[in-house]
Design a protein around this motif. Structure first.
Motif, PDB file in Angstrom:
ATOM      1  N   UNK A  31       0.844  -1.198   0.000  1.00  0.00           N
ATOM      2  CA  UNK A  31       0.000   0.000   0.000  1.00  0.00           C
ATOM      3  C   UNK A  31       0.880   1.249   0.000  1.00  0.00           C
ATOM      4  N   UNK A  32       1.880   1.246   0.857  1.00  0.00           N
ATOM      5  CA  UNK A  32       2.779   2.401   0.927  1.00  0.00           C
ATOM      6  C   UNK A  32       3.547   2.578  -0.376  1.00  0.00           C
ATOM      7  N   UNK A  33       4.013   1.478  -0.954  1.00  0.00           N
ATOM      8  CA  UNK A  33       4.753   1.555  -2.214  1.00  0.00           C
ATOM      9  C   UNK A  33       3.882   2.105  -3.335  1.00  0.00           C
ATOM     10  N   UNK A  34       2.643   1.653  -3.408  1.00  0.00           N
ATOM     11  CA  UNK A  34       1.745   2.156  -4.448  1.00  0.00           C
ATOM     12  C   UNK A  34       1.453   3.637  -4.252  1.00  0.00           C
ATOM     13  N   UNK A  35       1.243   4.036  -3.009  1.00  0.00           N
ATOM     14  CA  UNK A  35       0.961   5.444  -2.729  1.00  0.00           C
ATOM     15  C   UNK A  35       2.144   6.320  -3.141  1.00  0.00           C
ATOM     16  N   UNK A  36       3.347   5.849  -2.873  1.00  0.00           N
ATOM     17  CA  UNK A  36       4.538   6.606  -3.264  1.00  0.00           C
ATOM     18  C   UNK A  36       4.712   6.629  -4.776  1.00  0.00           C
ATOM     19  N   UNK A  37       4.387   5.526  -5.448  1.00  0.00           N
ATOM     20  CA  UNK A  37       4.473   5.489  -6.910  1.00  0.00           C
ATOM     21  C   UNK A  37       3.502   6.477  -7.541  1.00  0.00           C
TER      22      UNK A  37
END
Length: 65
Positions: free
Chosen positions: A43-49
């Motif tokens: 979730x965090x990785x997608x939000x940062x992407x």
């Protein structure tokens, strides 16, 4: 996704990628609220992407003007 990969994309490709990533983010958040994910860091990785894509899209739009 790395910044160098995003810089090589066109504006339309970036917009499509943002839509795809946002849909995936929403799906993961909903799934996580129902039952815990195996890897909640996705979730965090997608939000940062998504943020990275939006930043580069904004930069490209400013340079086109």
């Amino acid at each position: 996704m790395k910044t160098s990969e995003i810089n090589e994309m066109t504006v339309n490709e970036i917009i499509e990628k943002i839509d795809t990533e946002r849909a995936e983010l929403i799906r993961l958040k909903l799934n996580h609220s129902i039952s815990p994910l195996e890897n909640p860091l996705k979730i965090r990785d997608l939000r940062k992407n998504v943020a990275r894509l939006q930043t580069i899209l904004h930069q490209k739009q400013l340079t086109e003007k």
